[in-house]
Design a protein around this motif. Structure first.
Motif, PDB file in Angstrom:
ATOM      1  N   LYS A 117      39.214  47.619  54.132  1.00 59.47           N
ATOM      2  CA  LYS A 117      39.454  46.506  55.049  1.00 59.47           C
ATOM      3  C   LYS A 117      40.516  45.567  54.483  1.00 59.47           C
ATOM      4  O   LYS A 117      41.354  45.045  55.213  1.00 59.47           O
ATOM      5  CB  LYS A 117      38.155  45.727  55.282  1.00 59.47           C
ATOM      6  CG  LYS A 117      37.064  46.507  55.999  1.00 59.47           C
ATOM      7  CD  LYS A 117      35.828  45.643  56.169  1.00 59.47           C
ATOM      8  CE  LYS A 117      34.711  46.405  56.857  1.00 59.47           C
ATOM      9  NZ  LYS A 117      33.477  45.583  56.994  1.00 59.47           N
ATOM     10  N   ARG A 118      40.473  45.384  53.168  1.00 63.89           N
ATOM     11  CA  ARG A 118      41.408  44.463  52.529  1.00 63.89           C
ATOM     12  C   ARG A 118      42.842  44.976  52.625  1.00 63.89           C
ATOM     13  O   ARG A 118      43.777  44.190  52.799  1.00 63.89           O
ATOM     14  CB  ARG A 118      41.005  44.272  51.065  1.00 63.89           C
ATOM     15  CG  ARG A 118      41.756  43.150  50.338  1.00 63.89           C
ATOM     16  CD  ARG A 118      41.225  43.075  48.924  1.00 63.89           C
ATOM     17  NE  ARG A 118      41.917  42.115  48.104  1.00 63.89           N
ATOM     18  CZ  ARG A 118      41.511  40.869  47.890  1.00 63.89           C
ATOM     19  NH1 ARG A 118      40.411  40.442  48.487  1.00 63.89           N
ATOM     20  NH2 ARG A 118      42.181  40.049  47.107  1.00 63.89           N
ATOM     21  N   ILE A 119      43.028  46.289  52.530  1.00 62.70           N
ATOM     22  CA  ILE A 119      44.372  46.860  52.650  1.00 62.70           C
ATOM     23  C   ILE A 119      44.939  46.595  54.039  1.00 62.70           C
ATOM     24  O   ILE A 119      46.098  46.183  54.183  1.00 62.70           O
ATOM     25  CB  ILE A 119      44.345  48.371  52.344  1.00 62.70           C
ATOM     26  CG1 ILE A 119      44.054  48.601  50.854  1.00 62.70           C
ATOM     27  CG2 ILE A 119      45.669  49.021  52.726  1.00 62.70           C
ATOM     28  CD1 ILE A 119      43.822  50.051  50.494  1.00 62.70           C
ATOM     29  N   PHE A 120      44.098  46.780  55.070  1.00 66.21           N
ATOM     30  CA  PHE A 120      44.558  46.504  56.430  1.00 66.21           C
ATOM     31  C   PHE A 120      44.844  45.016  56.614  1.00 66.21           C
ATOM     32  O   PHE A 120      45.825  44.628  57.257  1.00 66.21           O
ATOM     33  CB  PHE A 120      43.517  46.968  57.447  1.00 66.21           C
ATOM     34  CG  PHE A 120      43.496  48.452  57.657  1.00 66.21           C
ATOM     35  CD1 PHE A 120      44.542  49.089  58.309  1.00 66.21           C
ATOM     36  CD2 PHE A 120      42.440  49.222  57.202  1.00 66.21           C
ATOM     37  CE1 PHE A 120      44.539  50.467  58.506  1.00 66.21           C
ATOM     38  CE2 PHE A 120      42.421  50.599  57.387  1.00 66.21           C
ATOM     39  CZ  PHE A 120      43.480  51.224  58.042  1.00 66.21           C
ATOM     40  N   ALA A 146      50.053  31.887  43.049  1.00 65.22           N
ATOM     41  CA  ALA A 146      49.194  33.008  43.440  1.00 65.22           C
ATOM     42  C   ALA A 146      48.375  33.477  42.259  1.00 65.22           C
ATOM     43  O   ALA A 146      48.871  33.560  41.129  1.00 65.22           O
ATOM     44  CB  ALA A 146      50.045  34.171  43.974  1.00 65.22           C
ATOM     45  N   GLU A 147      47.110  33.814  42.507  1.00 65.02           N
ATOM     46  CA  GLU A 147      46.208  34.164  41.421  1.00 65.02           C
ATOM     47  C   GLU A 147      46.063  35.653  41.252  1.00 65.02           C
ATOM     48  O   GLU A 147      45.061  36.144  41.271  1.00 65.02           O
ATOM     49  CB  GLU A 147      44.819  33.528  41.601  1.00 65.02           C
ATOM     50  CG  GLU A 147      43.958  34.226  42.598  1.00 65.02           C
ATOM     51  CD  GLU A 147      42.474  34.034  42.428  1.00 65.02           C
ATOM     52  OE1 GLU A 147      42.006  33.498  41.419  1.00 65.02           O
ATOM     53  OE2 GLU A 147      41.769  34.450  43.333  1.00 65.02           O
ATOM     54  N   ARG A 148      46.967  36.457  41.382  1.00 64.07           N
ATOM     55  CA  ARG A 148      47.003  37.852  40.968  1.00 64.07           C
ATOM     56  C   ARG A 148      48.419  38.308  41.179  1.00 64.07           C
ATOM     57  O   ARG A 148      49.090  37.840  42.082  1.00 64.07           O
ATOM     58  CB  ARG A 148      46.029  38.754  41.752  1.00 64.07           C
ATOM     59  CG  ARG A 148      44.620  38.761  41.170  1.00 64.07           C
ATOM     60  CD  ARG A 148      43.794  39.916  41.698  1.00 64.07           C
ATOM     61  NE  ARG A 148      42.396  39.698  41.404  1.00 64.07           N
ATOM     62  CZ  ARG A 148      41.523  39.117  42.213  1.00 64.07           C
ATOM     63  NH1 ARG A 148      41.926  38.688  43.395  1.00 64.07           N
ATOM     64  NH2 ARG A 148      40.267  38.947  41.864  1.00 64.07           N
ATOM     65  N   THR A 149      48.850  39.253  40.397  1.00 62.87           N
ATOM     66  CA  THR A 149      50.240  39.688  40.492  1.00 62.87           C
ATOM     67  C   THR A 149      50.430  40.808  41.507  1.00 62.87           C
ATOM     68  O   THR A 149      51.545  41.264  41.711  1.00 62.87           O
ATOM     69  CB  THR A 149      50.735  40.170  39.114  1.00 62.87           C
ATOM     70  OG1 THR A 149      49.857  41.192  38.625  1.00 62.87           O
ATOM     71  CG2 THR A 149      50.766  39.017  38.125  1.00 62.87           C
ATOM     72  N   THR A 150      49.328  41.237  42.134  1.00 65.86           N
ATOM     73  CA  THR A 150      49.430  42.326  43.109  1.00 65.86           C
ATOM     74  C   THR A 150      49.376  41.744  44.524  1.00 65.86           C
ATOM     75  O   THR A 150      50.400  41.266  45.025  1.00 65.86           O
ATOM     76  CB  THR A 150      48.328  43.363  42.862  1.00 65.86           C
ATOM     77  OG1 THR A 150      47.052  42.712  42.760  1.00 65.86           O
ATOM     78  CG2 THR A 150      48.572  44.100  41.555  1.00 65.86           C
ATOM     79  N   SER A 151      48.233  41.725  45.171  1.00 63.94           N
ATOM     80  CA  SER A 151      48.138  41.294  46.571  1.00 63.94           C
ATOM     81  C   SER A 151      48.675  39.886  46.806  1.00 63.94           C
ATOM     82  O   SER A 151      49.666  39.692  47.519  1.00 63.94           O
ATOM     83  CB  SER A 151      46.682  41.381  47.034  1.00 63.94           C
ATOM     84  OG  SER A 151      45.824  40.662  46.156  1.00 63.94           O
ATOM     85  N   SER A 171      46.078  43.874  33.128  1.00 64.24           N
ATOM     86  CA  SER A 171      47.295  44.287  33.817  1.00 64.24           C
ATOM     87  C   SER A 171      47.276  43.984  35.318  1.00 64.24           C
ATOM     88  O   SER A 171      48.306  44.039  35.969  1.00 64.24           O
ATOM     89  CB  SER A 171      47.519  45.792  33.633  1.00 64.24           C
ATOM     90  OG  SER A 171      46.562  46.521  34.380  1.00 64.24           O
ATOM     91  N   ASP A 172      46.105  43.656  35.885  1.00 65.96           N
ATOM     92  CA  ASP A 172      45.886  43.514  37.331  1.00 65.96           C
ATOM     93  C   ASP A 172      45.990  44.859  38.060  1.00 65.96           C
ATOM     94  O   ASP A 172      45.969  44.893  39.289  1.00 65.96           O
ATOM     95  CB  ASP A 172      46.862  42.523  37.981  1.00 65.96           C
ATOM     96  CG  ASP A 172      46.446  41.076  37.759  1.00 65.96           C
ATOM     97  OD1 ASP A 172      45.362  40.844  37.193  1.00 65.96           O
ATOM     98  OD2 ASP A 172      47.206  40.175  38.152  1.00 65.96           O
ATOM     99  N   LEU A 173      46.113  45.955  37.314  1.00 67.24           N
ATOM    100  CA  LEU A 173      46.254  47.282  37.918  1.00 67.24           C
ATOM    101  C   LEU A 173      44.994  48.115  37.697  1.00 67.24           C
ATOM    102  O   LEU A 173      45.042  49.327  37.651  1.00 67.24           O
ATOM    103  CB  LEU A 173      47.475  48.007  37.332  1.00 67.24           C
ATOM    104  CG  LEU A 173      48.801  47.267  37.476  1.00 67.24           C
ATOM    105  CD1 LEU A 173      49.915  48.025  36.763  1.00 67.24           C
ATOM    106  CD2 LEU A 173      49.147  47.066  38.949  1.00 67.24           C
ATOM    107  N   ALA A 200      43.259  55.019  43.821  1.00 68.75           N
ATOM    108  CA  ALA A 200      44.218  55.650  44.733  1.00 68.75           C
ATOM    109  C   ALA A 200      45.359  54.708  45.082  1.00 68.75           C
ATOM    110  O   ALA A 200      46.437  55.148  45.503  1.00 68.75           O
ATOM    111  CB  ALA A 200      43.504  56.099  46.008  1.00 68.75           C
ATOM    112  N   THR A 201      45.149  53.413  44.891  1.00 69.03           N
ATOM    113  CA  THR A 201      46.175  52.426  45.225  1.00 69.03           C
ATOM    114  C   THR A 201      46.943  51.940  43.999  1.00 69.03           C
ATOM    115  O   THR A 201      47.684  50.961  44.086  1.00 69.03           O
ATOM    116  CB  THR A 201      45.525  51.211  45.924  1.00 69.03           C
ATOM    117  OG1 THR A 201      44.541  50.638  45.038  1.00 69.03           O
ATOM    118  CG2 THR A 201      44.864  51.615  47.231  1.00 69.03           C
TER     119      THR A 201
END
Length: 355
Positions: free
Chosen positions: A48-51, A74-79, A100-102, A108-109
Motif C-alpha cells: 500500500k505504501r508503494i502505491f 525529511a526523515e529518511r533518505t529513501t521515500s 543505510s536506510d536500505l 524486492a524494493t
C-alpha cells in the motif's frame, strides 16, 4: 518578523521525529508544518505504501506550494528523502535514520530504494548523519561529504535524569524498543528463561507496544517467567525515564541499528547497557568497560553476560557514572539541536540572498 517555516516530511508519531521537531522549535524558533504517508512500512502495508508513494510523487509539489515553507527536511533518505528532493523547496535537508536506510538488503524494493536514496543525496543541501556508521555508508555511496553534518540530535538530559533507584540485589532490566520482529524481544525473553532456571532473581520490564506483543506474552508464559515480566503497553515518552531509573540494566538486541536514542536515554538514567554488537553501538560501548556487546540472536550468550554483569557490580557502578558523562558531552539535546537549528537558519539566509 514572522517565523521561518519548515516542512517536515516523515512519521510524526516517532520519538526521534518529535525530538527533532521540538528542538527546531525550541532553539531555532521555527514553525513546523508536517506531511506524512498514511501507511506504515510493515507487512502488507508495504505494498500500500508503494502505491501511496507513487501518488505522492505526483502531488508533493502542489502540497509544498500550498504549505509555503522556507525549508524542507525529511526523515529518511529513501521515500521521504526522494519526496523532499522533488517537492521544489530549497534548502533541503535529509536524515539517514538507519545504517543505510536500505534495510532489509534482500528486499524486492532494494534497488528502487537505492535509486531514490542516491537522488536525495545528490539534491540535498544538508545531509544528517546521526552517527559515524551512517557517515561511513555515505562515503561508500560517494556522497559529497562537505554536505554531511555528523552529529546526533541528542536527548533531553533534564527529562532523562541520572536518578537510579533500582535494588542492586537483583537484576532489574528494562527494554524500551518497539515490539517489532527486528528488535528480537524473543531472544531477550529466552535469556531470562535461562536466568530463571539458574534461580537468579530478576524483574524485566518491556516498555511499549507493537505487533509482537501477543507472541511475546505467550512466550513468557511458555518460559514460565510471566510473573517476572511486565509488559507496560504503549506509554508516553515523558514516562520512559521512570522505567529506566527503576532499572539497573538496559537490554536491546536489534538485528540492525543506526544511532539509538534509546541507548542514550538508558545511559543517561544510570542503566548498564547490554546491546547488540552492531557498528552503531560499538561507537558508544567499550566491551565490559561501559557496557557489553552481544550478537543479537544469541540468547545463551546474552544470559551469560547478564549473569557476569550482575556478579561484577564494581564494573557496572563505574560504567553508569562514565556513561552519564559521555552522554552529557556528546549527546546533549540542548547543545546539539542548537547547532542544527543554527545550521538551518544559515542555509535559509544563504538561499534568500542568492534567489
Amino acid at each position: 518578523m514572522p517565523k521561518k517555516r519548515i516542512l517536515f516530511l516523515g512519521e510524526t508519531y516517532r520519538a526521534d521525529a518529535i525530538t527533532w521537531m521540538n528542538g527546531l522549535r525550541d532553539f531555532g524558533d521555527f514553525e513546523i508544518v508536517t506531511w506524512e504517508l498514511g501507511n506504515n512500512n510493515n507487512g502488507v502495508n508495504r505494498v500500500k505504501r508503494i502505491f501511496e508513494l507513487s501518488k505522492a510523487i505526483l502531488t508533493i509539489k502542489s502540497t509544498a506550494k500550498k504549505l509555503n515553507p522556507d525549508m524542507v527536511i525529511a526523515e529518511r533518505t529513501t521515500s521521504y528523502g526522494y519526496l523532499a528532493a522533488i517537492c521544489g523547496v530549497k534548502p533541503m535537508a535529509v536524515a539517514q535514520q538507519g545504517i543505510s536506510d536500505l534495510w532489509p538488503t534482500n528486499s524486492a524494493t532494494y534497488l528502487l530504494k537505492k535509486i531514490l536514496q542516491n537522488y536525495a543525496f545528490k539534491n540535498a543541501d544538508l545531509i544528517h548523519a546521526w552517527g559515524d556508521v551512517m557517515a561511513q555508508h555515505m562515503k561508500e555511496s560517494n556522497v559529497e561529504m562537505s554536505k554531511v553534518l555528523l552529529l546526533p540530535k541528542g536527548i533531553n538530559l533534564d527529562l532523562f535524569e541520572f536518578k537510579n533507584t533500582s535494588d542492586t540485589r537483583m537484576i532489574h532490566a528494562v527494554v524500551t524498543r518497539a515490539l517489532q520482529p527486528e528488535y528480537k524481544h524473543d531472544v531477550i525473553l529466552r535469556a531470562f528463561g535461562i536466568l530463571k532456571q539458574k534461580n537468579i532473581p530478576f524483574k524485566l520490564i518491556i516498555v511499549g507496544d507493537g505487533i509482537e506483543l501477543k507472541n511475546l506474552r505467550f512466550l513468557a508464559k511458555e518460559l514460565n517467567i510471566q510473573t517476572e515480566v511486565d509488559f507496560t503497553g504503549r506509554v508516553h515518552n515523558f514516562d520512559i525515564p521512570k522505567f529506566l531509573q527503576q532499572s539497573n540494566f538496559y537490554i536491546s538486541m536489534p538485528i540492525t541499528e543506526g544511532v539509538s536514542a534509546s541507548l542514550f536515554e538508558a545511559m543517561a538514567c544510570g542503566c548498564f547497557p547490554i546491546v547488540s554488537n552492531l557498528p552503531g553501538n560499538k561507537n558508544w560501548i567499550k566491551e565490559k568497560v561501559n557496557g557489553i556487546l552481544v550478537k543479537s540472536e544469541n540468547h545463551t550468550k546474552l544470559a551469560e553476560e547478564l549473569e557476569w554483569a550482575f556478579n561484577n557490580p564494581k564494573v557496572t557502578e563505574n560504567a553508569i557514572i562514565e556513561n552519564r558523562k559521555l552522554v552529557e558531552e556528546k549527546a546533549n539535546y540542548k547543545t546539539n539541536m542548537k547547532k542544527i537549528a543554527d545550521t538551518y537558519n544559515d542555509l535559509i539566509k544563504i538561499k534568500s540572498t542568492t534567489s
